[in-house]
Design an enzyme around this catalytic site. Structure first.
Site, PDB file in Angstrom:
ATOM      1  N   HIS A 203      51.125  45.673  31.602  1.00  0.00           N
ATOM      2  CA  HIS A 203      50.303  45.138  32.208  1.00  0.00           C
ATOM      3  C   HIS A 203      48.879  45.661  32.418  1.00  0.00           C
ATOM      4  O   HIS A 203      47.770  45.341  33.102  1.00  0.00           O
ATOM      5  CB  HIS A 203      50.357  45.094  33.907  1.00  0.00           C
ATOM      6  CG  HIS A 203      50.620  46.770  34.580  1.00  0.00           C
ATOM      7  ND1 HIS A 203      51.890  47.147  34.192  1.00  0.00           N
ATOM      8  CD2 HIS A 203      49.687  47.105  34.816  1.00  0.00           C
ATOM      9  CE1 HIS A 203      51.273  48.549  34.929  1.00  0.00           C
ATOM     10  NE2 HIS A 203      50.471  47.969  35.687  1.00  0.00           N
TER      11      HIS A 203
HETATM   12  C1  UD1 Z   1      46.831  47.259  39.819  1.00  0.00           C
HETATM   13  C2  UD1 Z   1      46.182  48.329  39.221  1.00  0.00           C
HETATM   14  C3  UD1 Z   1      46.711  49.567  38.774  1.00  0.00           C
HETATM   15  C4  UD1 Z   1      48.248  49.663  38.419  1.00  0.00           C
HETATM   16  C5  UD1 Z   1      48.911  47.567  39.165  1.00  0.00           C
HETATM   17  C6  UD1 Z   1      50.481  47.881  39.253  1.00  0.00           C
HETATM   18  C7  UD1 Z   1      43.760  48.170  40.147  1.00  0.00           C
HETATM   19  C8  UD1 Z   1      42.291  48.907  39.162  1.00  0.00           C
HETATM   20  N1  UD1 Z   1      45.021  48.507  39.003  1.00  0.00           N
HETATM   21  O1  UD1 Z   1      46.168  46.499  39.109  1.00  0.00           O
HETATM   22  O2  UD1 Z   1      46.297  50.265  38.340  1.00  0.00           O
HETATM   23  O3  UD1 Z   1      48.903  49.994  38.369  1.00  0.00           O
HETATM   24  O4  UD1 Z   1      47.961  47.768  39.893  1.00  0.00           O
HETATM   25  O5  UD1 Z   1      50.751  46.716  39.267  1.00  0.00           O
HETATM   26  O6  UD1 Z   1      44.135  49.002  41.078  1.00  0.00           O
HETATM   27  N2  UD1 Z   1      48.031  38.949  40.830  1.00  0.00           N
HETATM   28  C9  UD1 Z   1      48.851  38.029  41.375  1.00  0.00           C
HETATM   29  N3  UD1 Z   1      49.810  38.510  42.461  1.00  0.00           N
HETATM   30  C10 UD1 Z   1      49.520  39.645  43.008  1.00  0.00           C
HETATM   31  C11 UD1 Z   1      49.275  40.457  41.821  1.00  0.00           C
HETATM   32  C12 UD1 Z   1      48.543  40.343  40.748  1.00  0.00           C
HETATM   33  O7  UD1 Z   1      48.677  36.371  40.408  1.00  0.00           O
HETATM   34  O8  UD1 Z   1      50.437  39.783  43.709  1.00  0.00           O
HETATM   35  C13 UD1 Z   1      47.221  38.893  40.085  1.00  0.00           C
HETATM   36  C14 UD1 Z   1      45.779  37.977  39.432  1.00  0.00           C
HETATM   37  O9  UD1 Z   1      45.585  36.787  39.334  1.00  0.00           O
HETATM   38  C15 UD1 Z   1      45.453  39.254  39.928  1.00  0.00           C
HETATM   39  C16 UD1 Z   1      45.551  40.076  38.763  1.00  0.00           C
HETATM   40  O10 UD1 Z   1      47.202  39.804  38.316  1.00  0.00           O
HETATM   41  O11 UD1 Z   1      43.897  38.841  39.124  1.00  0.00           O
HETATM   42  C17 UD1 Z   1      45.136  41.379  38.801  1.00  0.00           C
HETATM   43  O12 UD1 Z   1      45.422  42.228  40.098  1.00  0.00           O
HETATM   44  P1  UD1 Z   1      44.363  43.776  40.603  1.00  0.00           P
HETATM   45  O13 UD1 Z   1      45.370  43.776  41.937  1.00  0.00           O
HETATM   46  O14 UD1 Z   1      43.362  43.756  40.398  1.00  0.00           O
HETATM   47  O15 UD1 Z   1      44.943  44.303  39.214  1.00  0.00           O
HETATM   48  P2  UD1 Z   1      46.348  45.313  38.452  1.00  0.00           P
HETATM   49  O16 UD1 Z   1      46.610  44.569  37.178  1.00  0.00           O
HETATM   50  O17 UD1 Z   1      47.879  44.503  39.224  1.00  0.00           O
HETATM   51  N1  UDP Z   2      58.493  47.163  38.815  1.00  0.00           N
HETATM   52  C1  UDP Z   2      59.765  46.575  39.709  1.00  0.00           C
HETATM   53  N2  UDP Z   2      59.126  45.750  38.941  1.00  0.00           N
HETATM   54  C2  UDP Z   2      59.165  44.842  37.857  1.00  0.00           C
HETATM   55  C3  UDP Z   2      58.521  45.661  36.791  1.00  0.00           C
HETATM   56  C4  UDP Z   2      57.868  46.558  37.763  1.00  0.00           C
HETATM   57  O1  UDP Z   2      60.029  47.662  40.965  1.00  0.00           O
HETATM   58  O2  UDP Z   2      59.228  43.847  37.606  1.00  0.00           O
HETATM   59  C5  UDP Z   2      58.272  49.195  39.523  1.00  0.00           C
HETATM   60  C6  UDP Z   2      58.836  49.816  38.844  1.00  0.00           C
HETATM   61  O3  UDP Z   2      59.957  50.093  38.797  1.00  0.00           O
HETATM   62  C7  UDP Z   2      57.733  51.072  38.721  1.00  0.00           C
HETATM   63  C8  UDP Z   2      56.930  50.155  40.036  1.00  0.00           C
HETATM   64  O4  UDP Z   2      56.964  49.584  39.962  1.00  0.00           O
HETATM   65  O5  UDP Z   2      58.274  51.787  40.464  1.00  0.00           O
HETATM   66  C9  UDP Z   2      55.446  50.676  38.775  1.00  0.00           C
HETATM   67  O6  UDP Z   2      54.859  49.736  38.930  1.00  0.00           O
HETATM   68  P1  UDP Z   2      53.692  50.111  38.616  1.00  0.00           P
HETATM   69  O7  UDP Z   2      53.609  49.556  36.337  1.00  0.00           O
HETATM   70  O8  UDP Z   2      53.049  47.966  38.271  1.00  0.00           O
HETATM   71  O9  UDP Z   2      52.208  49.912  38.377  1.00  0.00           O
HETATM   72  P2  UDP Z   2      52.200  51.773  37.699  1.00  0.00           P
HETATM   73  O10 UDP Z   2      53.009  51.827  37.667  1.00  0.00           O
HETATM   74  O11 UDP Z   2      51.818  51.172  36.362  1.00  0.00           O
HETATM   75  O12 UDP Z   2      50.805  52.016  38.328  1.00  0.00           O
END
Ligand code: UD1
Ligand code: UDP
Length: 362
Positions: A203
Site C-alpha cells: 500500500h
Molecule cells: C497512511 C500512512 C502510512 C501508513 C498507512 C497505514 C501517511 C503519510 N501515511 O497511509 O504511513 O502505512 O496509513 O495503513 O500518513 N482510504 C479509505 N479508507 C480509509 C483510509 C484510507 O478509503 O479508511 C483511502 C482514501 O482514498 C485515502 C487513501 O486511502 O485518500 C490514502 O489514505 P491515507 O490515510 O492518506 O494514507 P495511507 O495510504 O492509508
Molecule cells: N493489518 C490488519 N489487516 C490487514 C492489513 C494489516 O489487521 O488487512 C494490521 C497488521 O497486522 C499490522 C498493521 O495492520 O498490525 C499494519 O498496518 P499497515 O500495514 O496499514 O501500516 P504500516 O505498518 O505500514 O504503517
C-alpha cells in the site's frame, strides 16, 4: 492530576497504541484519547477498537477525502482545543496524524512524547521519514524500539529523554494471539491450509501511486506465486484498490489466477494469516515486525526499510518490485532457517512507556 492527550488516527496507530493506551489509562491521570479520523472505513478503523477492546476515543474528528497537507492542517486546527491544556501530548509512528500532533504540541508549547522514535529509512522522499524526523526533533520523551533506533537519534543529536522500550507491536500480538487462535476462522473460511499460501500486503504511496510501478508489481506478484508454487492471498488496502481502479489495472489484477484479492482483514484474522503463511510479502512496517515474531520469512517490496534489525537476523530481505529480484528473494526466503530471535522486546512496551510517563509527569 495531570492531563495526557494521546493522538491516533490510522490502522497501525490504533493497533500498536492499544496496549499503550490501556497502560496509560491505568495511571489514574486524566487521559484523553483523540482520533484524527485519518482512517475511517470499518475495516481500517472501528474493527480494531472492537477486537482489541480499546475504549472509544474521547474526541473523534473527520478527515475523509482530505489531501496530505490538509490532513495535517485540519488535524492541527481540530485537535488544538484538546491539546491546549495538556501536560503531555503523545503521538506514535510516522503518519500525517503523527506529525500534526507533534507540530501542534510544539506550537502550543506543550511537552511531547513520541512512540516508535528513531526508526529511519534514510529516504526523505517518503512522507513517513519526514514525519518521523519532525516528531523526533520536537519530542521531549522518545520511546525507541531498539538500540539501533537510539543510535539513529544520537546521530541527529537527540539524546535527552530517549528510552529503549521495545515495540508495542509485540504487546499487541502477545495479548491477542490466544484470542485470535480461538476466535478467527479465516483459514477455514478461505479454505487455506497452514503453510499453503503466501500473504501479501502492498500500500505504500511510492509503490502504488505510480501506474508503471504498480503494473510492474503485478508482474512481480505473479513471478513470486510461480516461484513459491503457492497462491497469494492479498488483503487490499483502500489506497491500492483505488489506484488499481484509477490506472485501469483492475482487469489485469483479476486476470492473475494465483492472486486472490480480499478486503482488508481484522487484526485477529491477520494474526492467523501471518502465523500460518509460508511467506509474507509486504511493504508494511507492521508486517515486517509481526512476521519476524512469528518466524515466518518476509520479502519486503521496497528499496529500503526502517526495520534493519529484521535484515540483520535474516527474517526479512529487501526486493523492491523488480520481478526477477522478487523471484530470487522468494526462493531465498522460502529456504530460510526460521530460528531468528525477536528484536522488538518482550511485550512490556506499553507498561514501560506508562512508567516513564508517570515519572516524567512527577
Ligand atoms: C497512511 C500512512 C502510512 C501508513 C498507512 C497505514 C501517511 C503519510 N501515511 O497511509 O504511513 O502505512 O496509513 O495503513 O500518513 N482510504 C479509505 N479508507 C480509509 C483510509 C484510507 O478509503 O479508511 C483511502 C482514501 O482514498 C485515502 C487513501 O486511502 O485518500 C490514502 O489514505 P491515507 O490515510 O492518506 O494514507 P495511507 O495510504 O492509508
Ligand atoms: N493489518 C490488519 N489487516 C490487514 C492489513 C494489516 O489487521 O488487512 C494490521 C497488521 O497486522 C499490522 C498493521 O495492520 O498490525 C499494519 O498496518 P499497515 O500495514 O496499514 O501500516 P504500516 O505498518 O505500514 O504503517
Amino acid at each position: 492530576m495531570s492531563r495526557i492527550v494521546t493522538v491516533i488516527g490510522t490502522r497501525p496507530e490504533i493497533i500498536k497504541m492499544a496496549p499503550v493506551v490501556k497502560a496509560l489509562d491505568a495511571l489514574g491521570d486524566d487521559h484523553v484519547l483523540v482520533h484524527s479520523g485519518q482512517h475511517y472505513d470499518l475495516m481500517m478503523d472501528r474493527i480494531f477498537f472492537r477486537e482489541m477492546e480499546l475504549r472509544e476515543p474521547d474526541h473523534q474528528f473527520e478527515l475523509k477525502g482530505q489531501r496530505p497537507h490538509l490532513q495535517v492542517a485540519t488535524t492541527m486546527r481540530q485537535v488544538a482545543p484538546v491539546v491546549k491544556a495538556a501536560d503531555l501530548v503523545i503521538t506514535h509512528g510516522d503518519t500525517n496524524t503523527t506529525v500534526a500532533g507533534a507540530l501542534l504540541a510544539n506550537k502550543l508549547g506543550r511537552p511531547l512524547a513520541h512512540v516508535e522514535a528513531g526508526i529511519r529509512s534514510f529516504d526523505k522522499t517518503m512522507a513517513e521519514e519526514v514525519n518521523r524526523i519532525i516528531a523526533d526533533q520536537l519530542a521531549n520523551l522518545l520511546f525507541a524500539p531498539t538500540e539501533t533506533s537510539r543510535e539513529n537519534l544520537r546521530r541527529e543529536n537527540v539524546t535527552d529523554g530517549v528510552h529503549v522500550v521495545g515495540n508495542s507491536v509485540i504487546d499487541a500480538l502477545i495479548e491477542n494471539l490466544a484470542i485470535a487462535e480461538k476466535r478467527s476462522d479465516i483459514l477455514s473460511r478461505l479454505e487455506l491450509d497452514a503453510g499453503g499460501y503466501v500473504l501479501l500486503t502492498f500500500h505504500r504511496a511510492e509503490n502504488v501511486d505510480s501506474k508503471e510501478r504498480l503494473a510492474r508489481a503485478l508482474v512481480a506478484f505473479e513471478a513470486a506465486a510461480h516461484e513459491a508454487g503457492l497462491p497469494i492471498l492479498f488483503p487490499i488496502h483502500p489506497r491500492t484498490a483505488k489506484r488499481l481502479r484509477e490506472f485501469g489495472l483492475e482487469k489485469r489484477a483479476a486476470g492473475l489466477p494465483p492472486l486472490r484479492r480480499i478486503e482488508p482483514t481484522g487484526y485477529l484474522d491477520m494474526l492467523m494469516l501471518e502465523k500460518n503463511a509460508a511467506l509474507v510479502m509486504t511493504d508494511s512496517g507492521g508486517l515486517q515486525e509481526e512476521s519476524c515474531f512469528f518466524r515466518v520469512p518476509c520479502v519486503t517490496l521496497r528499496e529500503n526499510t526502517e526495520r534493519p534489525e529484521t535484515l540483520e537476523i535474516g527474517s526479512n530481505v529487501l526486493a523492491g518490485t523488480d520481478p526477477e529480484r522478487v523471484r530470487d528473494a522468494v526462493r531465498r526466503q522460502l529456504d530460510a532457517k526460521r530460528d531468528w530471535p525477536n528484536p522488538y522486546g518482550d511485550g512490556t512496551t506499553g507498561k514501560q512507556i506508562a512508567q516513564r510517563v508517570a515519572a516524567h509527569l512527577g
